[in-house]
Design an enzyme around this catalytic site. Sequence first.
Site, PDB file in Angstrom:
ATOM      1  N   GLU A 154     -44.425  29.118 162.784  1.00 19.21           N
ATOM      2  CA  GLU A 154     -43.176  28.940 163.568  1.00 19.21           C
ATOM      3  C   GLU A 154     -43.585  29.108 164.577  1.00 19.21           C
ATOM      4  O   GLU A 154     -44.193  29.723 165.060  1.00 19.21           O
ATOM      5  CB  GLU A 154     -42.461  29.726 162.441  1.00 19.21           C
ATOM      6  CG  GLU A 154     -42.207  29.406 161.544  1.00 19.21           C
ATOM      7  CD  GLU A 154     -41.113  30.345 161.054  1.00 19.21           C
ATOM      8  OE1 GLU A 154     -40.565  30.781 159.904  1.00 19.21           O
ATOM      9  OE2 GLU A 154     -40.680  31.808 161.496  1.00 19.21           O
ATOM     10  N   CYS A 178     -49.900  44.591 159.067  1.00 19.79           N
ATOM     11  CA  CYS A 178     -48.727  45.505 160.349  1.00 19.79           C
ATOM     12  C   CYS A 178     -47.504  45.918 158.812  1.00 19.79           C
ATOM     13  O   CYS A 178     -46.562  44.811 158.416  1.00 19.79           O
ATOM     14  CB  CYS A 178     -48.351  44.837 161.021  1.00 19.79           C
ATOM     15  SG  CYS A 178     -49.656  44.990 162.235  1.00 19.79           S
ATOM     16  N   CYS A 193     -44.220  44.223 159.783  1.00 18.12           N
ATOM     17  CA  CYS A 193     -44.091  42.800 160.806  1.00 18.12           C
ATOM     18  C   CYS A 193     -43.849  41.916 159.482  1.00 18.12           C
ATOM     19  O   CYS A 193     -44.056  42.156 157.915  1.00 18.12           O
ATOM     20  CB  CYS A 193     -45.420  42.548 160.624  1.00 18.12           C
ATOM     21  SG  CYS A 193     -45.622  40.801 161.316  1.00 18.12           S
ATOM     22  N   CYS A 242     -43.751  31.636 172.532  1.00 25.37           N
ATOM     23  CA  CYS A 242     -44.402  31.803 171.768  1.00 25.37           C
ATOM     24  C   CYS A 242     -45.109  31.626 170.396  1.00 25.37           C
ATOM     25  O   CYS A 242     -43.967  30.926 170.047  1.00 25.37           O
ATOM     26  CB  CYS A 242     -43.258  33.193 171.304  1.00 25.37           C
ATOM     27  SG  CYS A 242     -44.437  34.284 170.178  1.00 25.37           S
ATOM     28  N   CYS A 287     -39.538  38.919 167.771  1.00 19.18           N
ATOM     29  CA  CYS A 287     -40.214  39.343 167.415  1.00 19.18           C
ATOM     30  C   CYS A 287     -41.369  40.391 165.998  1.00 19.18           C
ATOM     31  O   CYS A 287     -40.194  40.665 165.735  1.00 19.18           O
ATOM     32  CB  CYS A 287     -41.007  40.879 168.209  1.00 19.18           C
ATOM     33  SG  CYS A 287     -41.946  40.230 169.806  1.00 19.18           S
ATOM     34  N   GLU A 302     -52.726  36.932 163.934  1.00 20.96           N
ATOM     35  CA  GLU A 302     -53.605  37.828 165.076  1.00 20.96           C
ATOM     36  C   GLU A 302     -54.795  36.843 165.719  1.00 20.96           C
ATOM     37  O   GLU A 302     -55.501  36.360 165.373  1.00 20.96           O
ATOM     38  CB  GLU A 302     -54.777  38.684 164.089  1.00 20.96           C
ATOM     39  CG  GLU A 302     -55.578  39.333 164.795  1.00 20.96           C
ATOM     40  CD  GLU A 302     -55.189  40.482 165.939  1.00 20.96           C
ATOM     41  OE1 GLU A 302     -54.894  41.084 166.077  1.00 20.96           O
ATOM     42  OE2 GLU A 302     -55.519  39.802 167.338  1.00 20.96           O
ATOM     43  N   CYS A 344     -50.839  36.283 157.851  1.00 22.24           N
ATOM     44  CA  CYS A 344     -51.877  36.695 158.854  1.00 22.24           C
ATOM     45  C   CYS A 344     -52.471  37.819 157.602  1.00 22.24           C
ATOM     46  O   CYS A 344     -52.427  38.342 156.931  1.00 22.24           O
ATOM     47  CB  CYS A 344     -50.880  37.600 160.105  1.00 22.24           C
ATOM     48  SG  CYS A 344     -51.911  39.000 160.630  1.00 22.24           S
TER      49      CYS A 344
HETATM   50  S1  SF4 Z   1     -48.279  41.710 163.531  1.00 21.66           S
HETATM   51 FE1  SF4 Z   1     -49.570  40.538 164.552  1.00 21.66          FE
HETATM   52  S2  SF4 Z   1     -50.930  40.936 164.164  1.00 21.66           S
HETATM   53 FE2  SF4 Z   1     -49.882  42.226 162.762  1.00 21.66          FE
HETATM   54  S3  SF4 Z   1     -49.688  40.964 160.532  1.00 21.66           S
HETATM   55 FE3  SF4 Z   1     -48.338  40.767 161.733  1.00 21.66          FE
HETATM   56  S4  SF4 Z   1     -49.045  39.039 162.336  1.00 21.66           S
HETATM   57 FE4  SF4 Z   1     -50.585  39.903 161.718  1.00 21.66          FE
END
Ligand code: SF4
Length: 347
Positions: A94, A118, A121, A107, A339, A166, A114
């Site tokens: 996306e 985190c 997320c 963005c 985000c 990342e 990923c």
């Molecule tokens: S915040 Fe960024 S680095 Fe952390 S799990 Fe989500 S996409 Fe990956």
Amino acid sequence: MKAKKKDVRALTKEQLRAFFEAQGDKAFRGNQVYEWLWNKGAHSFEDMTNISKKTREMLEENFVINHIRVDQMQRSTDGTIKNAVRLHDDLIVESVLIPTPTRTTACVSSQVGCSLDCKFCATARLKRMRNLNPDEIYDQVVAIDNESRLYHNRPLSNIVFMGMGEPLMNYNNVIAAIDKITSPEGLGMAPRRITLSTSGIPKMIKKMADDEVRFKLAVSLHSAIDEVRTRIMPFNETFPLDQLREALEYWYSKTKSRVTYEYVVWKGINDRKEDIDALVRFCGYIPCKVNLIEYNPIDDGEFQQASSQAIDKYIHGLESRGFVVNVRRSRGKDIDAACGQLANKQV
Ligand code: SF4
């Protein structure tokens, strides 16, 4: 068995020139094809009208042109647009267009899923499938630039690598994409309009400094206390804050470019006085600014947005010590484009 054709856009201009020379043709032909691929956005060899039919057929026999396809575009009431982008192997990432009165920001994603974990997320819930190629990153930017012109009557002005993945775990491809985005043969965008946002991998931050990159750096910090940061970003155990600090000091000594710390305040997690004091201390290490980001809950779990009083305390704590702090309101919430919300929900 016939060999799988190579994506012609994986070749550098020099490699394309060498390919034509090896075919007994002029190296200059490589420049023409390169221009079609990157400047004119050709989707097929057929489009390359100043190249002879015989040469186009030869290219067809040897290569494919892999293009992304915007499968689904969602428009938010606030003007934010989210693209679900289908890759040549049918995986989906996306990317988001975020308009404000003064700028239009893309963005973009750097990986499918990923590998970091985190806890707040949505992307982390998708396991990492693969890295994106430079052209797949570049194409996301082109698609958003087109949408910006179409729906907001202006070209894209900024790019943030803050979508899925990342970026420093896909360093070479991200750098190759940025080279293309900033090159006059690509989009000709100024490097200072590009921000790479990382969760903070110390050795890669140092590598970027050594490579003298000219784009800006943002770090998703979220806590300046190891214990808290490890709880929400478990890889902090491997790369604790003193290593991050050392890498950032190295970055600044080499680039003289101030760092942006992205920071979300969560209720009951990092909304105490000691959290604010730790951030204020961390901000003293190198020139920086702080973006306090409004959180978009991805479920009813432990991560809930902090109160506005808690945010005010952060603002006061930072500003009273002379640090620059911006509060980032969340955009595109109604389409899960904010985000930490990118998780291929619609597909
Ligand atoms: S915040 Fe960024 S680095 Fe952390 S799990 Fe989500 S996409 Fe990956």
